[in-house]
Design a protein around this motif. Sequence first.
Motif, short mmCIF file in Angstrom:
data_model
loop_
_atom_site.label_atom_id
_atom_site.label_comp_id
_atom_site.label_asym_id
_atom_site.label_seq_id
_atom_site.Cartn_x
_atom_site.Cartn_y
_atom_site.Cartn_z
N GLU A 82 0.79 -1.26 -0.14
CA GLU A 82 -0.15 0.04 0.08
C GLU A 82 0.75 1.32 -0.14
O GLU A 82 1.85 1.23 0.66
CB GLU A 82 -0.98 0.09 1.19
N LEU A 142 -3.41 2.92 -0.79
CA LEU A 142 -3.87 2.26 -1.90
C LEU A 142 -3.02 1.03 -2.56
O LEU A 142 -1.67 1.40 -2.41
CB LEU A 142 -4.14 3.29 -3.04
N ASP A 163 -6.08 -1.00 -6.33
CA ASP A 163 -6.92 0.10 -6.46
C ASP A 163 -6.59 1.29 -7.23
O ASP A 163 -7.81 1.99 -7.90
CB ASP A 163 -6.54 0.76 -4.85
N ARG A 176 -7.71 -5.60 -3.40
CA ARG A 176 -7.96 -4.17 -3.15
C ARG A 176 -7.64 -3.97 -1.64
O ARG A 176 -7.69 -4.90 -0.91
CB ARG A 176 -9.72 -3.94 -3.29
N SER A 177 -7.33 -2.73 -1.30
CA SER A 177 -6.92 -2.39 0.12
C SER A 177 -7.67 -2.83 1.05
O SER A 177 -7.54 -3.39 2.26
CB SER A 177 -6.47 -1.09 0.25
#
Length: 461
Positions: free
Chosen positions: A220, A225, A229, A254-255
């Motif tokens: 991330e 993100l 994302d 996705r986070s």
Amino acid sequence: MDQRSLEAAAKSGNIDLLYELIHEDPYVLAKTDNVPFIDTPLHVAAVAGKAEFAMEMMNLKPSFARTLNADGLSPLHLAVNHGHVWLVLELLKVDPSLVRFKRREGTTPLLLAVSNKNIDLISEFFLVCPESIVDSNVYGENALHIALKNEDQREGLTVLKVLMGWILRLCQKDGERIETRVINGRDKDGYTALHVAAHENNPQAVKLMLESSKINVNIEDKSGLTVLDIAVLRRQENNRRDIERMVKRHGGKRSVSLAKIKTTSDVLGSPLTWSESSQTAVIRSYAWISEERRNALLVVATLILTATYQTALQPPGGVSDSGGGGETSGGKTGSVVMGEATFIWLWVWNSAGFYIAALVTLVLLSLGQESMFRYCPLVFPLFAAYVVSGSVISPNSRASAIGLIGASMVLIIWSLVISFWQRVESKRAKVRGPKSGLVWEGFTTLDQARGLAPKGNVIWS
């Protein structure tokens, strides 16, 4: 006057004029060397492309190569900027480590060559200094980041192919670590090179970097993100899903769907588990073993493996060749001639020696620092063949089973004895030992001074 004359000599590459100035003032170069930020004669020669003069200056004052001018540039940076490839290579022959010398904003000559899209120089830099690929500037940008931020996406992709081609071909001892550091390196915004490629909507670059087995697609950025994302956000803008599909195929998420992971502080603050304690103990116990001793132990373990395996192939007294065979209990063809009780005792101790030697071999190969699983194919076929041989030569199935259980019990008892001895040693370590500050503080022991214990392996006495 001397400085202006030096500059003129450097611009024209006039070595004779240089020595005339030295004859007039032996300290003429020292005066320049004492100034922290200055255009030395080597800087001037680098801009002018005067290779012979530059090499003469490197012989006289090697320190000039690591001097920054008032603009924060070294001679090598100037030579790279002005495209004097021959001069760059000559400087690197004298000092290859200059590839990693940082100028203003932490830019190395390699990063500058990447920014200038000079792929020939990039390749030469890798040849003289392979480790330079890990360097980054003060913004956390490594060579991959800079290549991807190129205004011309096609030219940036050409440079990226060279960089990834080098990273994926690294075979030195720390090649995997270097690949991991570079491919997952993050800049000041927390972007990896893969984040940048997703932001730039560059599917070809994403495909290139996903070839790395060390890439972490779920890192991330500072905004929380992941690459997926960003790919989803970009897809909403341009209605393309190429990057999104590729990232998903490589485990991208996705986070919001990522499981909450522990921080390093959480891990260090948690209670020590049994597996962690055991692994640490094994690594510490083998960390002091020298290469010579390790090789000697491997030879001994191999000899034991050979001797015990030979017993399974040629048991003492031989085997019967017919169903009515001699004194065998079971009477089957190929079984040992010795009695059942004798066979059981022989098989228990022989098997215990075989299994312990095999286990020691695996531990020595991994030294406790990596998984032994990768070395298991070396001994598993041997294990299987040994068990089959035991079943063939055993007088009957009962003797074979008793021998296997007995060998297992010996291994268990051996493990318990080792564990008990470690506890005894742990208690001994809490005793202060002889009255000596160095011994109490763990710097040395009496055994080490006498040569009974290896250096670094503290044994209290």
